[in-house]
Design an enzyme around this catalytic site. Structure first.
Site, PDB file in Angstrom:
ATOM      1  CB  THR A   1      -0.910   0.010   1.245  1.00  0.00           C
ATOM      2  OG1 THR A   1      -1.567   1.268   1.367  1.00  0.00           O
ATOM      3  CG2 THR A   1      -0.097  -0.211   2.520  1.00  0.00           C
ATOM      4  CG  ASP A   2      -1.099   4.967  -1.045  1.00  0.00           C
ATOM      5  OD1 ASP A   2      -1.679   4.350  -0.139  1.00  0.00           O
ATOM      6  OD2 ASP A   2      -1.671   5.836  -1.743  1.00  0.00           O
ATOM      7  CD  GLU A   3      -3.454   3.573   4.401  1.00  0.00           C
ATOM      8  OE1 GLU A   3      -3.287   3.691   5.624  1.00  0.00           O
ATOM      9  OE2 GLU A   3      -4.525   3.193   3.882  1.00  0.00           O
TER      10      GLU A   3
ATOM     11  CE1 TYR B   1      -3.148  -2.450   5.686  1.00  0.00           C
ATOM     12  CE2 TYR B   1      -3.336  -0.101   5.228  1.00  0.00           C
ATOM     13  CZ  TYR B   1      -3.211  -1.404   4.782  1.00  0.00           C
ATOM     14  OH  TYR B   1      -3.142  -1.674   3.436  1.00  0.00           O
TER      15      TYR B   1
ATOM     16  CE  LYS C   1       0.309  -4.669   3.007  1.00  0.00           C
ATOM     17  NZ  LYS C   1       0.158  -6.048   2.443  1.00  0.00           N
TER      18      LYS C   1
END
Length: 354
Positions: free
Chosen positions: A132-134, A158, A162
């Site tokens: 994810t870009d997060e 989260y 990741k």
């Protein structure tokens, strides 16, 4: 055969359905079937010998080793993840267990399998990790978009989990030589998304006459990616990506959350007008902001375009219209998700709660 994890979730299930639309190669689908894993999404594949579904956990290293040995896939695609930020704030343990411990066990089982392959098979094998870009953290209003070289700065349980899984994937490549590929996607939307995420939540609540909750001032910005475009990008990375490299996948659609909500309301006003008249915007309700809410994400997807020739096929305007129409056309799927009925089939088939 390819081996896909998390293939009953939103993105994974869309990938599976599109895979069989374009390929005859068999696919082994391993999913734990937590609350967001929905086999109803894959009902069109019931009885299809190309699709082998196994209920199980990527953190079960013994099971993963058995599946690899039995089916001998040419690639492993890891879509399995706990992915909802709000849930990670309230219960981070599951996110560490699945995203970090699970990825470690999947990687280690895959490494042992890969090391035992014949030279030609070993050279062609790939492990593709969907991230994810997060993991990159939050951007300021005028900061340049995230590139693949952007430093990690995760701000939620989260995104931290990741980021941890990404680091493990990188380490297994540099330490053991495992031919890995990592993708970082922006906010996905589209058919079959569990209605806790922004787009389906707005559609479902609007139709039910419920408030449309928007965090804070609604000006948190995300890049929006239609799920079918994401799936096509993953297929392209699997085909032609360079082992050890990462690829950002975005829709070139930076928009604040409040604009997304307004767009959905306008589409619903057009496609399913309220019985009592007026606009769905009248149901808009600002709520207290999420803790640690990242202000802005933006993806620079230039590398995948330059090196692999991929660009999204959908604009935001075309993708969001298709998405709203899909939810209007599939009230039974939505009702089963909301009521939990979709889990009864799992309990019947597997002898326990999902």
């Amino acid at each position: 055969m390819i081996f896909l994890t998390g293939g009953a979730g939103f993105i994974g299930a869309n990938f599976v359905l599109e895979w069989f639309r374009d390929h005859d190669e068999p696919l082994l689908n391993l999913d734990k079937l937590t609350y967001a894993g929905n086999l109803e999404t894959l009902s069109s594949l019931q009885g299809d010998a190309r699709h082998l579904f196994v209920r199980g956990d990527i953190a079960d290293g013994e099971l993963v080793e058995q599946l690899l040995a039995r089916h001998r896939p040419r690639a492993v695609l890891n879509f399995a993840a706990e992915s909802h930020v709000d849930r990670s704030i309230h219960g981070p343990g599951e996110f560490i267990q699945t995203n970090v411990v699970g990825t470690f066990r999947l990687l280690d089982a895959t490494r042992r399998y890969w090391e035992g392959l014949a030279p030609a098979e070993k050279g062609a094998f790939r492990f593709l990790h969907v991230s994810t870009d997060e993991v990159y953290g939050s951007l300021g209003e005028h900061d340049a978009a995230f590139t693949e070289s952007h430093g990690y700065a995760p701000n939620s349980p989260y995104s931290a989990s990741k980021a941890g899984s990404d680091h493990l994937v990188r380490a297994w490549h540099h330490t053991y030589g495992l031919p890995v590929l990592t993708t970082h996607c922006s906010n996905n939307y589209g058919p079959f998304q569990f209605p806790e995420k922004l787009v389906p939540l707005m559609v479902v609540n609007a139709l039910a006459g419920m408030p449309l909750p928007v965090y804070g001032d609604g000006l948190n910005v995300r890049d929006w990616l239609y799920v079918h475009d994401h799936c096509s990008a993953v297929r392209r990375v699997l085909e032609a990506g360079v082992p050890g490299q990462t690829y950002n996948i975005g829709g070139w659609n930076e928009k604040p959350n409040i604009e997304i909500v307004h767009t959905i309301c306008r589409l619903l006003d057009e496609l399913r007008p309220r019985a009592g008249g007026g606009s769905y915007l009248e149901q808009l309700a600002y709520v207290q902001d999420r803790r640690g809410h990242d202000r802005r994400y933006a993806i620079d997807a230039g590398r995948i375009e330059r090196e692999l020739g991929w660009r999204p096929a959908e604009t935001f305007e075309s993708g969001i219209r298709k998405t709203v129409q899909w939810y209007l056309d599939h009230p039974d799927w939505v009702a089963h998700v909301q009521s939990g009925e979709y889990r009864q089939w799992v309990a019947l088939q597997y002898g326990g709660a999902a």
